[in-house]
Design a protein around this motif. Structure first.
Motif: not given
Length: 112
Positions: A13-24, A31-42
């Motif tokens: 649901r939230d790439t930044a939060a998930a990335a912090r968890w996987y950082g553990r 890298w990160e990608h969004r098709f636009g400012p309000d688009f989902p992150c990959y």
């Protein structure tokens, strides 16, 4: 020469939060990608040669995915997450769930 590999894609649901968890687990965002400012992150995460993709796009992966990781420091992983190392018929294993419900099983390195 680049190596061939399979890269699991996990729905989050939230790439930044998930990335912090996987950082553990020692993963860092490559890298990160969004098709636009309000688009989902990959995003792609890496830990040495191991890669995981995290996607906020609903159609990319079903929820409740499962990834099996092999790590030399199994006891440290168990301690980091406060879970036991369980003895399974195939060897020791740690079972984890990320904040989005994706399952991870962590076992020792292959012997070959």
């Amino acid at each position: 020469m680049s190596a061939e590999r399979a890269i699991p894609v996990l729905r989050v649901r939230d790439t930044a939060a998930a990335a912090r968890w996987y950082g553990r687990l020692g993963f860092a965002v490559r890298w990160e990608h969004r098709f636009g400012p309000d688009f989902p992150c990959y995003a792609e995460l890496a830990r040495g040669p191991v890669r995981l993709h995290l996607s906020e796009h609903e159609g990319d992966a079903p929820p409740d995915g499962l990834v099996y990781l092999r790590r030399a420091d199994l006891d440290a992983v168990a301690a980091e997450f406060g879970v036991p190392v369980e003895e399974m018929p195939w060897g020791p294993e740690v079972a984890l769930r990320d904040p989005d419900g994706n399952r991870l099983r962590v076992g020792p390195p292959d012997e070959d």
